[in-house]
Design an enzyme around this catalytic site. Structure first.
Site, mmCIF file in Angstrom:
data_model
loop_
_atom_site.group_PDB
_atom_site.id
_atom_site.type_symbol
_atom_site.label_atom_id
_atom_site.label_comp_id
_atom_site.label_asym_id
_atom_site.label_seq_id
_atom_site.Cartn_x
_atom_site.Cartn_y
_atom_site.Cartn_z
ATOM 1 N N ARG A 63 10.492 5.494 3.073
ATOM 2 C CA ARG A 63 9.251 6.219 2.941
ATOM 3 C C ARG A 63 8.572 6.527 4.208
ATOM 4 O O ARG A 63 7.777 7.720 4.442
ATOM 5 C CB ARG A 63 8.372 5.205 2.058
ATOM 6 C CG ARG A 63 6.986 5.916 1.472
ATOM 7 C CD ARG A 63 6.358 4.614 0.585
ATOM 8 N NE ARG A 63 4.954 5.289 0.366
ATOM 9 C CZ ARG A 63 4.010 4.479 0.473
ATOM 10 N NH1 ARG A 63 4.118 3.187 0.868
ATOM 11 N NH2 ARG A 63 2.651 5.026 0.287
ATOM 12 N N HIS A 67 6.425 10.082 5.264
ATOM 13 C CA HIS A 67 4.981 10.090 5.607
ATOM 14 C C HIS A 67 4.991 10.602 6.890
ATOM 15 O O HIS A 67 4.021 11.203 7.137
ATOM 16 C CB HIS A 67 4.385 8.765 5.473
ATOM 17 C CG HIS A 67 4.350 8.232 4.070
ATOM 18 N ND1 HIS A 67 2.971 7.967 3.553
ATOM 19 C CD2 HIS A 67 5.118 8.489 2.961
ATOM 20 C CE1 HIS A 67 3.029 7.739 2.465
ATOM 21 N NE2 HIS A 67 4.283 7.925 1.778
ATOM 22 N N ASN A 94 -1.119 5.598 3.771
ATOM 23 C CA ASN A 94 -0.538 4.960 4.398
ATOM 24 C C ASN A 94 -0.518 3.326 4.715
ATOM 25 O O ASN A 94 0.083 2.590 5.336
ATOM 26 C CB ASN A 94 -0.349 5.110 5.984
ATOM 27 C CG ASN A 94 0.489 6.779 5.892
ATOM 28 O OD1 ASN A 94 1.246 6.951 5.357
ATOM 29 N ND2 ASN A 94 -0.086 7.639 6.977
ATOM 30 N N HIS A 192 12.140 7.734 -5.062
ATOM 31 C CA HIS A 192 11.386 6.593 -5.900
ATOM 32 C C HIS A 192 12.420 5.796 -6.764
ATOM 33 O O HIS A 192 12.026 4.987 -7.709
ATOM 34 C CB HIS A 192 10.418 7.370 -6.795
ATOM 35 C CG HIS A 192 9.353 7.641 -6.195
ATOM 36 N ND1 HIS A 192 8.484 8.777 -6.792
ATOM 37 C CD2 HIS A 192 8.875 7.565 -4.725
ATOM 38 C CE1 HIS A 192 7.652 8.867 -5.891
ATOM 39 N NE2 HIS A 192 7.814 8.559 -4.659
#
Length: 324
Positions: A63, A67, A94, A192
């Site tokens: 992830r 990001h 975040n 996910h």
């Protein structure tokens, strides 16, 4: 004259060979083969050691790369820290990121081996791949040669990162703005299949979806009831498995859950609201013919090219949390 022509052809062939290995942004496979030949092995060992100690850290490491790339491009700005706390790390999306100490550990090992050579942005790209592999997911060849940015801005993170509350139109727009298409959207959402989501990100789906004290009609009622038992309206800390039963294994089960209206986030459920993304979801639920593993690698490489700094742009940070 013949010698000149021969020389010209040799140079041309050399250039074409280099272009075949390097994309238009200056990234290439094996960028560190000569300058730090053990780089990828060092990263892989560090990641495997970390996930062996804590199997839940794999998903956050994946992830983190996502990001980073969606804000200013894949140039390591998500790692920077400012004294005034106005950095990307402190943007609301975040705050749940973790694993920064692992990035520090990897970088320190690389600096010991070949000082000032491997960028923090490339560390993120390599760590993401190795984390997926460690979770029994696919592998892919990672292009390297990124350099690190010198700017981090909390507002840019707020503005650019996709939200778990996004509908399909917003998601498509956000991904398109980064050069990613609908297929990339649904494929990368498949990430996910590993990791956790926190209660505050789904309480609206459970308790007050339209402002009338109702739940999201696109959420399976049995699944919603189960989530309500674990997430009370005021719960701000509980973390739930996004892919119950296999949240530590990278597989295609995410798509089966979405097809059954059991996607954790509103943005997961939204994948059924577009013909193209829905078709992909349903295809991956078949016993045979799933292309998810192959597609995930392709989309990760594509995402890894967003807004990269190469050549003399940016810098190679000595420590990932601060500019040189």
């Amino acid at each position: 004259m013949n010698i000149s022509c021969l020389t010209f052809l040799q140079v041309l062939l050399l250039l074409l060979s280099l272009l075949a290995q390097t994309n238009g942004q200056g990234l290439k496979l094996g960028f560190y083969d000569k300058t730090c030949p053990k780089a990828e092995r060092i990263v892989k060992k560090s990641v495997l050691d970390a996930i062996k100690k804590d199997p839940t850290i794999g998903a956050p490491l994946l992830r983190m790369f996502f990001h980073d790339c969606f804000v200013r491009g894949c140039e390591g700005s998500v790692l920077l820290e400012l004294k005034n706390k106005k950095d990307e790390k402190n943007a609301a999306p975040n705050l749940s990121l973790r694993g920064f100490e692992i990035i520090d550990r990897v970088k320190a090992a690389l600096e010991k081996e070949c000082q000032g050579v491997v960028s923090c942005s490339d560390v993120l790209a390599l760590v993401a791949r190795d984390a997926v592999v460690a979770l029994n997911g696919p592998s892919w060849e990672v292009e390297t040669g990124r350099r690190d940015g010198r700017v981090t801005n909390i507002n840019e993170a707020r503005a650019n990162l996709p939200s778990p509350f996004d509908n399909i139109t917003s998601l498509i727009t956000r991904f398109r703005s980064k050069g990613l298409d609908k297929k990339d959207l649904v494929v990368l959402s498949g990430g996910h299949t590993v990791g956790h989501g926190h209660c505050p990100l789904i309480t609206n789906r459970l308790y007050n979806f339209t402002g009338k004290g109702d739940s999201d009609p696109n959420l399976d009622t049995e699944y919603a009831a189960n989530l309500r038992r674990r997430c009370k309206p005021t719960d701000t800390t509980t973390a739930l498995e996004m892919d119950p039963g296999s949240f530590k294994t990278f597989d295609k089960s995410f798509f089966k859950l979405v097809s059954q209206r059991r996607g954790f986030f509103q943005s997961d459920a939204a994948l059924l609201d577009n013909k193209e993304t829905k078709s992909y979801v349903l295809k991956q639920t078949k016993s045979y013919g799933s292309t998810f593993f192959k597609d995930f690698g392709v989309s990760m490489v594509k995402m890894g090219r967003i807004g990269v700094l190469t050549g003399k742009a940016g810098e190679v940070r000595r420590k990932c949390r601060m500019v040189n």
